[in-house]
Scaffold this motif. Structure first.
Motif, short mmCIF file in Angstrom:
data_model
loop_
_atom_site.label_atom_id
_atom_site.label_comp_id
_atom_site.label_asym_id
_atom_site.label_seq_id
_atom_site.Cartn_x
_atom_site.Cartn_y
_atom_site.Cartn_z
N ALA A 1 34.52 17.93 39.74
CA ALA A 1 35.30 18.90 40.52
C ALA A 1 36.09 19.82 39.61
O ALA A 1 36.51 19.46 38.51
N ARG A 2 36.29 21.04 40.12
CA ARG A 2 37.10 22.03 39.42
C ARG A 2 38.53 21.94 39.96
O ARG A 2 38.75 21.92 41.17
N PRO B 1 25.90 18.71 47.81
CA PRO B 1 27.27 18.60 47.33
C PRO B 1 27.39 17.53 46.24
O PRO B 1 26.85 16.43 46.39
N VAL B 2 28.07 17.85 45.17
CA VAL B 2 28.32 16.91 44.09
C VAL B 2 29.73 16.37 44.30
O VAL B 2 30.71 16.99 43.91
N MET B 3 29.82 15.21 44.91
CA MET B 3 31.10 14.66 45.34
C MET B 3 31.66 13.68 44.31
O MET B 3 32.03 12.56 44.63
N TYR C 1 34.66 20.96 44.78
CA TYR C 1 33.45 20.22 44.43
C TYR C 1 32.24 21.17 44.48
O TYR C 1 32.04 21.86 45.48
N PRO C 2 31.44 21.20 43.42
CA PRO C 2 30.30 22.12 43.40
C PRO C 2 29.19 21.70 44.36
O PRO C 2 29.05 20.51 44.68
N VAL C 3 28.44 22.69 44.80
CA VAL C 3 27.24 22.45 45.59
C VAL C 3 26.08 23.02 44.79
O VAL C 3 26.05 24.21 44.51
#
Length: 60
Positions: A52-53, A45-47, A38-40
């Motif tokens: 998500a990758r 945090p982008v939940m 998950y990117p920050v």
């Protein structure tokens, strides 16, 4: 990346509810259970599973 330790204690993977691990170099929170990162962005945090990758896909 500057995340509040108290926030990290309560965050879990939204897909499988497993514990997340911090990857400072990639600026991501990683779930080893379902292989999502998950990117920050801007220390937030982008939940979202859609954001998500997928770490199980080669070349990511």
């Amino acid at each position: 990346m500057n995340l509040d330790p108290a926030l990290l204690d309560i965050l879990v993977c939204p897909q499988c509810r497993a514990t997340l691990f911090v990857d400072d170099a990639a600026e991501e929170l990683v779930c080893n259970a379902c292989q999502l990162a998950y990117p920050v962005r801007g220390d937030i945090p982008v939940m979202l599973v859609d954001e998500a990758r997928d770490l199980s896909v080669k070349g990511t």
